[in-house]
Design an enzyme around this catalytic site. Sequence first.
Site, PDB file in Angstrom:
ATOM      1  N   CYS A   1     -45.834  38.368  66.771  1.00  0.00           N
ATOM      2  CA  CYS A   1     -45.902  39.825  66.597  1.00  0.00           C
ATOM      3  C   CYS A   1     -44.997  40.318  65.477  1.00  0.00           C
ATOM      4  O   CYS A   1     -45.390  41.188  64.681  1.00  0.00           O
ATOM      5  CB  CYS A   1     -45.562  40.527  67.909  1.00  0.00           C
ATOM      6  SG  CYS A   1     -44.055  39.929  68.709  1.00  0.00           S
TER       7      CYS A   1
ATOM      8  N   THR B   1     -54.426  38.897  83.261  1.00  0.00           N
ATOM      9  CA  THR B   1     -53.569  39.750  84.090  1.00  0.00           C
ATOM     10  C   THR B   1     -52.239  40.076  83.424  1.00  0.00           C
ATOM     11  O   THR B   1     -51.480  40.891  83.934  1.00  0.00           O
ATOM     12  CB  THR B   1     -53.293  39.075  85.448  1.00  0.00           C
ATOM     13  OG1 THR B   1     -52.680  37.797  85.222  1.00  0.00           O
ATOM     14  CG2 THR B   1     -54.583  38.886  86.229  1.00  0.00           C
ATOM     15  N   GLY B   2     -51.945  39.446  82.289  1.00  0.00           N
ATOM     16  CA  GLY B   2     -50.697  39.725  81.573  1.00  0.00           C
ATOM     17  C   GLY B   2     -50.796  40.974  80.722  1.00  0.00           C
ATOM     18  O   GLY B   2     -51.880  41.551  80.540  1.00  0.00           O
TER      19      GLY B   2
ATOM     20  N   ARG C   1     -53.156  31.330  90.912  1.00  0.00           N
ATOM     21  CA  ARG C   1     -52.493  32.298  91.796  1.00  0.00           C
ATOM     22  C   ARG C   1     -52.918  33.731  91.500  1.00  0.00           C
ATOM     23  O   ARG C   1     -52.701  34.621  92.332  1.00  0.00           O
ATOM     24  CB  ARG C   1     -50.971  32.161  91.687  1.00  0.00           C
ATOM     25  CG  ARG C   1     -50.379  32.515  90.340  1.00  0.00           C
ATOM     26  CD  ARG C   1     -48.856  32.376  90.336  1.00  0.00           C
ATOM     27  NE  ARG C   1     -48.285  32.714  89.052  1.00  0.00           N
ATOM     28  CZ  ARG C   1     -48.160  31.876  88.033  1.00  0.00           C
ATOM     29  NH1 ARG C   1     -48.599  30.640  88.148  1.00  0.00           N
ATOM     30  NH2 ARG C   1     -47.611  32.261  86.891  1.00  0.00           N
ATOM     31  N   SER C   2     -53.493  33.964  90.315  1.00  0.00           N
ATOM     32  CA  SER C   2     -53.974  35.306  89.968  1.00  0.00           C
ATOM     33  C   SER C   2     -55.457  35.487  90.250  1.00  0.00           C
ATOM     34  O   SER C   2     -55.977  36.601  90.130  1.00  0.00           O
ATOM     35  CB  SER C   2     -53.706  35.603  88.486  1.00  0.00           C
ATOM     36  OG  SER C   2     -52.324  35.612  88.209  1.00  0.00           O
TER      37      SER C   2
ATOM     38  N   SER D   1     -41.264  44.320  75.811  1.00  0.00           N
ATOM     39  CA  SER D   1     -42.637  43.949  76.166  1.00  0.00           C
ATOM     40  C   SER D   1     -43.073  42.667  75.476  1.00  0.00           C
ATOM     41  O   SER D   1     -43.992  41.997  75.947  1.00  0.00           O
ATOM     42  CB  SER D   1     -43.609  45.081  75.832  1.00  0.00           C
ATOM     43  OG  SER D   1     -43.461  45.498  74.488  1.00  0.00           O
TER      44      SER D   1
ATOM     45  N   ARG E   1     -33.296  41.508  70.419  1.00  0.00           N
ATOM     46  CA  ARG E   1     -34.000  42.211  71.487  1.00  0.00           C
ATOM     47  C   ARG E   1     -33.238  43.500  71.786  1.00  0.00           C
ATOM     48  O   ARG E   1     -32.012  43.483  71.943  1.00  0.00           O
ATOM     49  CB  ARG E   1     -34.072  41.350  72.742  1.00  0.00           C
ATOM     50  CG  ARG E   1     -35.026  41.886  73.794  1.00  0.00           C
ATOM     51  CD  ARG E   1     -36.474  41.717  73.397  1.00  0.00           C
ATOM     52  NE  ARG E   1     -36.928  40.337  73.470  1.00  0.00           N
ATOM     53  CZ  ARG E   1     -38.120  39.920  73.061  1.00  0.00           C
ATOM     54  NH1 ARG E   1     -38.984  40.780  72.541  1.00  0.00           N
ATOM     55  NH2 ARG E   1     -38.466  38.640  73.156  1.00  0.00           N
TER      56      ARG E   1
ATOM     57  N   HIS F   1     -41.944  47.155  68.045  1.00  0.00           N
ATOM     58  CA  HIS F   1     -40.952  46.408  67.275  1.00  0.00           C
ATOM     59  C   HIS F   1     -40.619  47.163  65.987  1.00  0.00           C
ATOM     60  O   HIS F   1     -41.486  47.789  65.370  1.00  0.00           O
ATOM     61  CB  HIS F   1     -41.499  45.031  66.882  1.00  0.00           C
ATOM     62  CG  HIS F   1     -41.625  44.064  68.014  1.00  0.00           C
ATOM     63  ND1 HIS F   1     -41.206  44.328  69.299  1.00  0.00           N
ATOM     64  CD2 HIS F   1     -42.132  42.792  68.038  1.00  0.00           C
ATOM     65  CE1 HIS F   1     -41.442  43.279  70.065  1.00  0.00           C
ATOM     66  NE2 HIS F   1     -42.009  42.333  69.325  1.00  0.00           N
TER      67      HIS F   1
END
Length: 340
Positions: free
Chosen positions: A131, A11-12, A39-40, A161, A236, A243
């Site tokens: 990343c 779900t991410g 919870r998901s 993100s 950031r 990026h």
Amino acid sequence: MGYRMAVVGATGAVGREILKTLAERTFPVDRMVALASGRSAGQQVSFGDDQVLTVQSLDSFDFKGTDLALFSPGAAISAVHAPRAAAAGCVVIDNTSQFRMDPDVPLVVPEVNPQALARFKKRRIIANPNCSTIQMVVALKPLHDLARVKRVVVSTYQAVSGAGREAMDELWSQTRGVYVNETPPSEQFTKQIAFNCIPHIDNFLGDGSTREEKKMAEETRKILGPDIAVMATCVRVPVFIGHAEAVHVEFEEPITEQQAWEALREAPGVIVLDRREDGGYATPAEIAGEDSVYVSRLRRDLTVPHGLAFWCVCDNLRKGAALNAVQIAEELVAQGLLAA
């Protein structure tokens, strides 16, 4: 013949991108399971154009009979469940920081060190690099093959993100709030991210660096070579996806701009967009959704012997996370290392 698969953290933002990328690249799947926290459970996620998966609870899922699991749930969760999956006979590709520096776990970028996959069988876990590291080593590899990288100084400009969906929401709400003089408080970041730059990603360490900066140094050495010195400053910036990095490289041997251009143009996973004119370079806004690392602003660095500098940008959710994990899976198949 397809594989029985699971995506953990489905779900991410990265988990959804993994499902999307697997479908786009038509990876051979016989059965796909979407897993997340309790919870998901019950939520639905898309897999391809016509399949909707109901998310199951990771805590109660039995990995026996699953060939391959792509994990992106957070390091603490991977620490518990990735070894559990591996013990059940599943091969794990983990996108968190949990196993990257484990000497028994290969850290792999397929365009750079696919040979490292041969070592995965000891733990049955393969680590996906950070990343920011992925895009840098993809650009460095063809140059390293020519002249051996000695030292790298890199400044990153990293999209929100990379910190998850809540961080993207915070940038959106703060940006909107600035225009009505109602800037929401900073919850995901230590300072306001809208219209700002924050030179702080992950926790601070005793020497004044951050964990993100340490990751770039350690992971680069594990992937490219243990003698490479890396100095990183990670920032950031108020960008949703993509990026960017300004990279200064000192080589052990002479290398010309022309040699570097030619090597980069022939390198897998790299696109050179470098015209010395207004707009003749790539930016994050232009490469969102793209699979390649874009290299621009290549030039001599006259401050060191055998020096070059360049700018590179990459979609951090694609090549910086989901795509690299899927490419690892593809390479396992290509090398005959993944049994179905």
